[in-house]
Design a protein around this motif. Structure first.
Motif, mmCIF file in Angstrom:
data_model
loop_
_atom_site.group_PDB
_atom_site.id
_atom_site.type_symbol
_atom_site.label_atom_id
_atom_site.label_comp_id
_atom_site.label_asym_id
_atom_site.label_seq_id
_atom_site.Cartn_x
_atom_site.Cartn_y
_atom_site.Cartn_z
ATOM 1 N N ALA A 164 -5.891 2.838 -9.624
ATOM 2 C CA ALA A 164 -5.341 2.185 -8.488
ATOM 3 C C ALA A 164 -4.334 1.227 -8.990
ATOM 4 N N ARG A 192 -1.524 3.257 -9.638
ATOM 5 C CA ARG A 192 -0.566 3.905 -8.380
ATOM 6 C C ARG A 192 0.218 2.745 -7.992
ATOM 7 N N PHE A 244 3.496 9.800 3.872
ATOM 8 C CA PHE A 244 2.393 10.779 4.607
ATOM 9 C C PHE A 244 2.997 11.374 5.609
ATOM 10 N N VAL A 291 -2.853 -2.354 13.209
ATOM 11 C CA VAL A 291 -2.788 -3.981 13.603
ATOM 12 C C VAL A 291 -1.841 -4.581 12.976
ATOM 13 N N LEU A 344 1.240 -7.115 -1.587
ATOM 14 C CA LEU A 344 0.038 -8.101 -1.570
ATOM 15 C C LEU A 344 -0.561 -8.062 -3.041
ATOM 16 N N LEU A 345 -0.347 -6.889 -3.692
ATOM 17 C CA LEU A 345 -1.001 -6.404 -4.880
ATOM 18 C C LEU A 345 -0.345 -7.015 -6.100
ATOM 19 N N ARG A 382 -3.057 -12.327 3.908
ATOM 20 C CA ARG A 382 -2.678 -11.188 4.929
ATOM 21 C C ARG A 382 -4.065 -10.285 5.076
ATOM 22 N N LYS A 423 -5.999 -11.842 7.986
ATOM 23 C CA LYS A 423 -5.168 -11.485 9.034
ATOM 24 C C LYS A 423 -5.590 -10.069 9.454
ATOM 25 N N ILE A 424 -5.751 -9.208 8.505
ATOM 26 C CA ILE A 424 -6.043 -7.669 8.740
ATOM 27 C C ILE A 424 -7.427 -7.682 9.598
ATOM 28 N N ARG A 460 -7.667 -8.939 13.016
ATOM 29 C CA ARG A 460 -6.904 -8.062 13.929
ATOM 30 C C ARG A 460 -7.839 -6.882 13.943
ATOM 31 N N ASN A 461 -8.448 -6.504 12.911
ATOM 32 C CA ASN A 461 -9.389 -5.481 13.136
ATOM 33 C C ASN A 461 -10.265 -5.644 13.935
ATOM 34 N N ARG A 511 -9.594 -5.436 17.573
ATOM 35 C CA ARG A 511 -8.784 -4.148 17.797
ATOM 36 C C ARG A 511 -9.462 -3.384 19.248
ATOM 37 N N SER A 566 -9.661 6.851 6.965
ATOM 38 C CA SER A 566 -8.210 7.343 6.671
ATOM 39 C C SER A 566 -7.397 6.055 6.476
ATOM 40 N N GLU A 567 -7.604 5.051 7.099
ATOM 41 C CA GLU A 567 -6.635 3.757 6.776
ATOM 42 C C GLU A 567 -7.361 3.219 5.548
ATOM 43 N N VAL A 583 -5.722 5.298 2.682
ATOM 44 C CA VAL A 583 -4.210 4.910 2.832
ATOM 45 C C VAL A 583 -4.085 3.733 1.797
ATOM 46 N N MET A 584 -4.922 2.721 2.050
ATOM 47 C CA MET A 584 -4.860 1.523 1.441
ATOM 48 C C MET A 584 -5.120 1.739 0.002
ATOM 49 N N LYS A 585 -6.046 2.516 -0.377
ATOM 50 C CA LYS A 585 -6.485 2.893 -1.752
ATOM 51 C C LYS A 585 -5.379 3.758 -2.464
ATOM 52 N N LEU A 642 -2.196 3.396 -1.850
ATOM 53 C CA LEU A 642 -1.174 2.146 -1.950
ATOM 54 C C LEU A 642 -1.496 1.213 -3.224
ATOM 55 N N PHE A 673 -4.589 -0.424 -3.557
ATOM 56 C CA PHE A 673 -5.925 -1.268 -3.042
ATOM 57 C C PHE A 673 -7.192 -0.778 -3.875
ATOM 58 N N ARG A 674 -7.989 -1.633 -4.331
ATOM 59 C CA ARG A 674 -9.071 -1.270 -5.100
ATOM 60 C C ARG A 674 -10.442 -1.360 -4.143
ATOM 61 N N HIS A 706 -11.283 -4.514 -2.414
ATOM 62 C CA HIS A 706 -10.680 -4.638 -1.313
ATOM 63 C C HIS A 706 -11.244 -4.223 -0.004
#
Lengths: 226, 385
Positions: free
Chosen positions: A82, A85, A93, A101, A113-114, B2, B5-6, B9-10, B13, B287-288, B291-293, B295, B297-298, B301
């Motif tokens: 991770a 990456r 994608f 959101v 943020l990472l 942040r 905030k997610i 907002r989630n 939603r 799927s979100e 996507v975060m993984k 990017l 994110f572990r 997160h």
């Protein structure tokens, strides 16, 4: 002579459906060098997205060696993968996959943020990335307030904001009309030409592939030409 | 920040789903608090009991009376500090639905044994002076709009006839759990009339209240008192005031047990409501998370996002439920004031409800989180080309 940035040696990948093993990639040997713009083409089920996923470190080979950006990523733990990456890969994608959101600015800021960057440094980098993709005036817009082409531009900005070693794109124009697709390909070409980004792109679209300097064809899990 | 905030907002939603979930949780919390408070109310009288007070009653049943003459003999028992008496009168005010507890008491000593009934000295003097004087608790006075000087009539059920009383004092409770819904008047007022009309019933009382020198000796003193009247026509049973009060709770044991079971069931419903919402939420966002993984994110997160959302919803539901429980508890208190003189939402009940909301928030997130973390990026993105 450019440095090799992706090296695949005898890479084999299969999936299991129950007890049944389904091979996807056979004996892939490939080398991509820094600054290349490569298109991976092939029919559906040929294994091109699987190959892209392996290079991105979001999937692991069943066998073989995979060195990307100087790191044998097939041996990394989940956590290290991770982090790797986050440092080396920018992924684009087909369906943009923006967080609904978050607005454009916040979506692009997400990978930062990472990092240990300060708020102001993050802002500067996000503004730069959105400026490069031509959306400096859409920072406060949410994904549902943007067109498909604009969403993909935001996704590209998110992919480049950390200045990754490799840009990987999976059918980046697959969900776009011709005009938007051309505009996205122009942008990717610019990133390759002007900023020297190494790009590996999966595509079905021959016009998109024209923008690439190298085309690799896959069929039934094997490389057939280059 | 942040990520917070997610989470925020989630949560908003799907506002309708979130609102319904929060409302469902709030209703469950209100139900839990009201049920627990009702159970507490059942035990309130026994908790208000003083450890230095014993109650001596007829060994056969509370419906049998004891001779007043026992008082002096009990007073002579070693370890007894003071003795007084009280008799359940069972009078009806206007109509039976106006039920409240009313006792004929020994006006000379009873209030000394119950310092938690706080009465103005002037009112106490007036109570001592007038034979048909009565004192009432603040809640009871408020319920019927009574004031000092008002004349009321009770219709006797155990002691037939109309009994005219004058309210000469309104007492308040020294403690939060003191019963302020009781009427007390002078036993000599009814005894005087009984002597005239039904002499055979005169000179008897319902229970003796015994104050002991040392609460540690309560059991020994109880045995001594009961031994005193063994083999007499009216044998006694002496127990601590707490045990005496608990015997009334025991009569409704099944109801209390049922209420306890329902309160646990409510927690289960609470968990199912939130668990269902979180399962739907996590499934929608697979799927979100992928996507975060991608990017970088572990899993931690992703754990934070799902747990954060679950806890946020639980906190909203818990807070709303706690806020609503006070007016609703007040309503229940008014409706059940005949049965529960003390009906107060305890601080610890609120804390417990808040803790349950927190724990349920955590538990509801476990399954969706495990699923989200275990789902590979490739499966999350549904890319198997």
């Amino acid at each position: 002579m450019a440095e090799p940035i992706v090296e695949l040696q005898s890479v084999y990948k299969s999936y299991y459906r129950g007890q049944l093993e389904i091979p996807v990639l056979y004996n892939i040997n490939l080398t991509f060098t820094e600054g290349q713009f490569v298109a991976l083409m092939g029919p559906s089920g040929s294994g091109k997205t699987t190959l892209l996923n392996l290079i991105a470190g979001i999937d692991r080979p069943s066998d073989g060696r995979l060195v990307v950006a100087g790191q044998d990523i097939s041996r990394l733990s989940e956590g290290d993968m991770a982090r790797w990456r986050a440092n080396h890969i920018g992924f684009i994608f087909q369906f943009y996959n923006l967080m609904p959101v978050l607005n454009a600015f916040e979506n692009v800021e997400l990978p930062l943020l990472l990092t240990r960057l300060s708020r102001s440094e993050r802002r500067r980098q996000v503004e730069t990335a959105l400026g490069i993709v031509g959306l400096g005036d859409r920072m406060g817009h949410y994904p549902n307030q943007l067109s498909g082409g604009q969403e993909q531009r935001v996704a590209i900005a998110r992919a480049i904001v950390t200045d990754p070693t490799l840009l990987l794109a999976d059918e980046p124009t697959g969900d776009l009309d011709r005009h938007s697709a051309d505009s996205i390909m122009d942008l990717l070409s610019r990133l390759n030409n002007e900023f020297g980004k190494t790009i590996i792109m999966v595509t079905h679209d021959p016009r998109a592939a024209e923008a690439a300097r190298t085309v690799q064809h896959l069929e039934k899990g094997e490389l057939v030409s280059s | 920040m942040r990520l917070l905030k997610i989470i925020y907002r989630n949560t908003l939603r799907h506002w309708l789903r979130t609102s319904l979930t929060v409302l469902g949780l709030a209703i469950a919390v209100v139900a839990f608090i009201v049920i627990r408070t009702t159970i507490d109310a059942w035990y309130a009288q026994s908790e208000a009991a003083s450890p230095d007070r014993l109650i001596t009653r007829h060994a056969v049943s509370l419906t049998f009376f004891l001779p007043l003459a026992y008082e002096n003999r009990i007073q002579d028992v070693e370890g007894v500090k003071a003795v007084s008496h009280a008799t359940w009168f069972g009078g009806v005010y206007v109509e039976p639905k106006n039920f409240f507890a009313n006792f004929a008491i020994d006006h000379t000593k009873y209030l000394d044994l119950y310092p938690e009934f706080v009465l103005e000295p002037a009112e106490r003097d007036a109570f001592m002076q007038e034979r048909n004087a009565a004192i009432v608790g603040r809640n009871l006075a408020d319920r019927f709009g009574w004031q000092v000087g008002d004349r009321i009539t009770l219709t006797g059920t155990i002691f037939p006839g109309d009994w005219e009383l004058v309210i000469r004092g309104i007492y308040t409770g020294a403690k939060e759990n003191t019963d302020e819904s009781t009427m007390m008047f002078r036993w000599d007022y009814i005894d005087e009339r009984l002597r005239r009309e039904v002499p055979a019933r005169a000179g008897y009382v319902g229970t003796f209240v015994v104050q002991v020198d040392d609460p540690q000796e309560a059991a020994v003193v109880s045995e001594k008192i009961d031994a005193l009247f063994q083999n007499s026509l009216a044998e006694t049973k002496t127990e601590t005031e707490e045990a005496f009060n608990l015997s009334f709770v025991a009569m409704a044991g099944s109801i209390v047990l049922g209420l306890k079971a329902i309160s646990i069931l409510v927690i289960g419903i609470f968990m199912l409501v939130l668990g269902n919402t979180m399962a739907m939420t996590a499934r929608e966002r697979v799927s979100e998370y992928a996507v975060m993984k991608t990017l970088g994110f572990r899993p931690l997160h992703i754990v934070g996002l799902i747990f954060g959302e679950s806890l946020f919803i639980a906190a909203l539901g818990g807070a709303l439920g706690i806020a609503l429980s006070f007016p609703l508890g007040g309503l229940v208190k008014t409706m059940l004031s005949n049965f529960f003189p003390v009906y107060t939402i305890a601080f610890w009940t609120v804390v417990f409800a808040g803790l349950i909301a927190f724990v349920v928030g955590l538990l509801a997130a476990v399954f969706p989180t495990v699923k989200a973390v275990r789902t590979s990026i490739v499966d999350g993105l549904r890319i198997i080309d």
